[in-house]
Motif scaffolding. Structure first.
Motif, short mmCIF file in Angstrom:
data_model
loop_
_atom_site.label_atom_id
_atom_site.label_comp_id
_atom_site.label_asym_id
_atom_site.label_seq_id
_atom_site.Cartn_x
_atom_site.Cartn_y
_atom_site.Cartn_z
N UNK A 249 25.40 40.66 41.64
CA UNK A 249 26.20 40.77 40.42
C UNK A 249 27.28 41.84 40.55
N UNK A 250 26.94 42.92 41.24
CA UNK A 250 27.92 43.99 41.44
C UNK A 250 29.09 43.50 42.27
N UNK A 251 28.81 42.73 43.33
CA UNK A 251 29.89 42.18 44.14
C UNK A 251 30.73 41.18 43.35
N UNK A 252 30.05 40.39 42.52
CA UNK A 252 30.78 39.47 41.64
C UNK A 252 31.73 40.24 40.72
N UNK A 253 31.23 41.34 40.16
CA UNK A 253 32.07 42.17 39.28
C UNK A 253 33.25 42.74 40.05
N UNK A 254 33.03 43.19 41.28
CA UNK A 254 34.12 43.75 42.09
C UNK A 254 35.18 42.71 42.40
N UNK A 255 34.74 41.51 42.77
CA UNK A 255 35.69 40.44 43.12
C UNK A 255 36.49 40.03 41.88
N UNK A 256 35.82 39.89 40.75
CA UNK A 256 36.52 39.51 39.53
C UNK A 256 37.45 40.63 39.05
N UNK A 257 37.06 41.88 39.31
CA UNK A 257 37.94 43.01 38.99
C UNK A 257 39.19 42.97 39.86
N UNK B 290 28.49 31.88 40.94
CA UNK B 290 28.12 33.13 40.29
C UNK B 290 28.65 33.18 38.86
N UNK B 291 29.91 32.79 38.67
CA UNK B 291 30.49 32.82 37.33
C UNK B 291 29.81 31.83 36.39
N UNK B 292 29.32 30.75 36.96
CA UNK B 292 28.69 29.73 36.13
C UNK B 292 27.25 30.07 35.77
N UNK B 293 26.56 30.78 36.66
CA UNK B 293 25.11 30.96 36.49
C UNK B 293 24.67 32.38 36.14
N UNK B 294 25.44 33.41 36.49
CA UNK B 294 25.03 34.78 36.15
C UNK B 294 25.30 35.01 34.67
N UNK B 295 24.32 35.51 33.96
CA UNK B 295 24.40 35.64 32.51
C UNK B 295 25.59 36.53 32.10
N UNK B 296 26.49 35.98 31.29
CA UNK B 296 27.68 36.73 30.87
C UNK B 296 27.34 37.97 30.05
N UNK B 297 26.13 38.01 29.49
CA UNK B 297 25.74 39.18 28.69
C UNK B 297 25.61 40.44 29.52
N UNK B 298 25.41 40.28 30.84
CA UNK B 298 25.41 41.45 31.73
C UNK B 298 26.72 42.22 31.58
N UNK B 299 27.82 41.49 31.63
CA UNK B 299 29.14 42.10 31.62
C UNK B 299 29.55 42.50 30.20
N UNK B 300 29.02 41.79 29.21
CA UNK B 300 29.27 42.18 27.82
C UNK B 300 28.60 43.52 27.53
N UNK B 301 27.34 43.68 27.95
CA UNK B 301 26.64 44.94 27.72
C UNK B 301 27.29 46.09 28.48
N UNK B 302 27.76 45.80 29.69
CA UNK B 302 28.41 46.85 30.48
C UNK B 302 29.73 47.27 29.84
N UNK B 303 30.45 46.32 29.27
CA UNK B 303 31.70 46.65 28.58
C UNK B 303 31.43 47.56 27.39
#
Length: 389
Positions: free
Chosen positions: A38-46, A87-100
């Protein structure tokens, strides 16, 4: 910072990785994940947000061109279109909502002393509004909006003193704006400035009961009975300043107390406005000025749509769309945090432009901005949003 690190790696070090990992564990984001966490997904999307990538193919090609710099930037796995799409389709979007939300709290603390507010008020002042992000109904059939149109809405509560979003909710386009008021927690003594689309007397009364204040505009069919008239300063545009009772059957039940009604003429725009508020103490001209400050949230939405990737999407599922929007909000907050922590005297727009061309340069991150002191990165009139300047 270490001169051997890329600008991108130094930027990401400002993020609270421990808090991110807690968000991931909350939703089991890395469950059975052997590579591309998930961290790598966040980095790539960033990376995609910061460099304005157009598509998954674009992301893959650009990262492939700097493969030798990815490992030390935190991206350890090979990045392919299919891997990122899954990853974008299956990793729960709430991870990134909570982090925001965590980043929102950090940014609010950093900007607590900043105040580009034009009025001298001790109270906190918030603007609440939403913006619609149009989607193609064929590709996004889940995003219900209208018969032949799909969309999602970004509902935002903006702190008008520092232009930091304090609450964000993403919904499908058919969710009425006023329903999102039920999700807010009101601060006693704070002002909530809203357009007339949010008039619902039971919800406005909830603000009154929370000992907070609302400022909004009256609808054309506003039915009332005057109880008392305050003196009106017509030289400053105040036509009348009244205390009224609602006379509509359901309106009077839902809001049994008196409401203050202010009729104001704006000489600059040559328009007349009728404001409603439950605050009885502030001068009528101050109430009118409070509503004028609401324009900041309109500029915030315009800025987000112009400078971050939230109008075109890398995936078509609800999870992929929500993930992309929440990461875009996180990047906005991250750049705002960096600006404050590093005392960078540049606008968010200019910072993003510089980052977009220097992410994988190996230099101290602050040097990237010092070397651009004389660059003429002028913003066009449509892009001028005086946030954090």
């Amino acid at each position: 910072m270490n001169q051997g690190k890329t600008v991108f790696a130094q930027l990401m070090e400002l993020l609270p990785k421990y808090e991110f990992d807690k968000c991931v564990r909350s939703y089991r984001g890395n469950y059975k994940v052997q590579k591309f966490s998930c961290w790598e997904q966040f980095l790539v999307m960033s990376f995609a947000q910061l460099t304005y990538r157009e598509s998954l193919r674009d992301i893959e090609a650009c990262l492939g061109a700097v493969k030798n710099k990815l490992y030390h930037s935190g991206i350890r796995s090979n990045v392919s279109r299919s891997t990122l799409a899954d990853a974008n389709e299956n990793r729960d979007w709430r991870i990134y909502a909570d982090f925001a939300q965590i980043l929102i709290e950090q940014a609010r603390q950093l900007y607590a002393e900043d105040n580009d507010f034009t009025l001298t008020l001790k109270n906190m002042v918030y603007a609440f509004d939403s913006t619609t992000i149009d989607l193609c109904l064929t590709l996004f059939p889940w995003a219900h909006f209208r018969k032949h149109k799909a969309a999602v809405k970004l509902h935002t509560l903006l702190d008008l003193r520092g232009s930091i979003p304090t609450f964000v909710e993403i919904t499908s386009g058919d969710v009425h704006d006023v329903n999102v008021l039920d999700l807010l927690s009101y601060e006693a003594g704070a002002f909530y400035v809203m357009d007339k689309g949010y008039i619902d007397y039971s919800r406005l009364y909830a603000i009154e009961q929370a000992k907070a204040f609302f400022v909004t505009r009256a609808k054309e069919n506003f039915a009332f009975k005057r109880v008392y008239s305050n003196s009106a300063n017509k030289k400053r545009g105040i036509i009348c300043d009244q205390l009224v009772n609602l006379t509509g059957h359901y309106a009077s039940i839902n809001y049994p107390d008196r409401i203050r009604r202010i009729k104001y003429h704006d000489n600059e725009k040559e328009k007349t406005f009728i404001f409603l508020t439950n605050n009885q103490k502030l001068a009528a001209v101050t109430i009118a000025a409070l509503y004028k400050e609401r324009w900041k949230i309109e500029l915030f939405f315009r800025w987000m749509k112009q400078h971050l990737r939230i109008k075109t999407f890398y995936g078509t599922t609800a999870n992929a769309v929500y993930t992309q929007v929440w990461i875009a909000i996180s990047i906005y907050l991250l750049v705002a945090i960096m600006k404050k922590k590093m005392h960078i005297d540049k606008s968010i727009y200019t910072i993003l432009q510089i980052l977009s061309v220097s992410l994988f340069e190996k230099m101290p991150i602050k040097q990237a901005f010092q070397e651009n002191e004389n660059n003429n990165l002028t913003e066009q009139v449509c892009n001028q949003l005086n946030i954090f300047e």
